[in-house]
Each structure stands twice: as C-alpha cells, then as structure tokens.
Design an enzyme around this catalytic site. Structure first.
Site, PDB file in Angstrom:
ATOM      1  N   GLU A  59      -1.685   2.262 -10.024  1.00  0.00           N
ATOM      2  CA  GLU A  59      -1.269   2.368  -8.622  1.00  0.00           C
ATOM      3  C   GLU A  59      -0.716   1.029  -8.123  1.00  0.00           C
ATOM      4  O   GLU A  59       0.292   0.986  -7.414  1.00  0.00           O
ATOM      5  CB  GLU A  59      -2.443   2.818  -7.748  1.00  0.00           C
ATOM      6  CG  GLU A  59      -2.077   3.053  -6.297  1.00  0.00           C
ATOM      7  CD  GLU A  59      -1.127   4.211  -6.092  1.00  0.00           C
ATOM      8  OE1 GLU A  59      -0.141   4.030  -5.344  1.00  0.00           O
ATOM      9  OE2 GLU A  59      -1.348   5.304  -6.662  1.00  0.00           O
ATOM     10  N   GLU A  66       7.826  -0.282  -6.590  1.00  0.00           N
ATOM     11  CA  GLU A  66       8.489   0.313  -5.429  1.00  0.00           C
ATOM     12  C   GLU A  66       8.912  -0.757  -4.427  1.00  0.00           C
ATOM     13  O   GLU A  66      10.037  -0.732  -3.920  1.00  0.00           O
ATOM     14  CB  GLU A  66       7.567   1.325  -4.750  1.00  0.00           C
ATOM     15  CG  GLU A  66       7.422   2.609  -5.536  1.00  0.00           C
ATOM     16  CD  GLU A  66       6.547   3.633  -4.835  1.00  0.00           C
ATOM     17  OE1 GLU A  66       5.912   3.299  -3.807  1.00  0.00           O
ATOM     18  OE2 GLU A  66       6.498   4.771  -5.326  1.00  0.00           O
TER      19      GLU A  66
END
Length: 117
Positions: A59, A66
């Site tokens: 994660e 991102e």
C-alpha cells in the site's frame, strides 16, 4: 536517526492520507487480537506478521507511485494510468493472499473454539 524520522513521517503520511491503509491497519490489529485470543503458535504469528507487513508495504509503494506519477504528469496519461493500476493490483494480490492465509490459520481455531467439546 534522520532516516528513521523520515520513515516514520512516511508512515504517518500514509495512514493519515490513505483510507485503504487505515483499513489494512485495522485488519492487521484485528489479526493480532485474534492471535492472542486463539493463542496462535510462533509459525502462525510469523505468517500473520509477514503478510500484514507485506500488505501495508505494498500500500505504501502504491501510494508512493501514485503521488510521484501525479506530480510528474498531472494530466491523464494512459501509460501512467496503467502503471498506477498495476501498482494497485500488487496491493490487491498481497491482500488476497493475506486473507486466505488468515482464514487458513483462524477458521480451524474458530471452529474448535465454538465446538461443544
């Protein structure tokens, strides 16, 4: 010491900004509570800790990719979009594997705990 500061700062940023990271953390803490409740053994603890760590690390990497991609190319770009999707799939893969291993560890314990014997 400065490296630890930045690493812990990164964790704080991750958990403050990413709802999915908080969800993974919740399930990690739930697994720890269940581990104590069902008195899992050292190998089972190792599996739970390793899987949970991998999910949260995936994660963190996904979030990092991102943010970097959005900084480099804020407008929509097909290649960057695919890269972000692939990074997200890494989180999904690790989360599914962790879930399956958690079920393998805890389902027999739940059944034996609830059985009348």
């Amino acid at each position: 010491m400065r490296s630890f500061y930045y690493a812990f700062r990164g964790l704080l940023i991750l958990f403050r900004s990413q709802k999915n990271a908080r969800i993974h953390l919740f399930f990690f803490l739930l697994a720890i509570c269940c581990g104590f409740l069902f008195k899992i053994n050292a190998i089972e603890w190792s599996i739970i800790l390793l899987c949970s760590g991998l999910v949260i690390a995936a994660e963190a990497m996904n979030t990092s990719i991102e943010r970097l991609a959005d900084s480099v190319h804020p407008e929509h770009h097909a290649g960057i979009g695919e890269s972000k999707d692939i990074a997200a799939s890494a989180v999904l893969i690790t989360a599914i594997a962790a879930l399956i291993l958690g079920l393998i560890i805890f389902i027999p314990k739940i059944f034996s705990w609830t059985s009348p014997n």
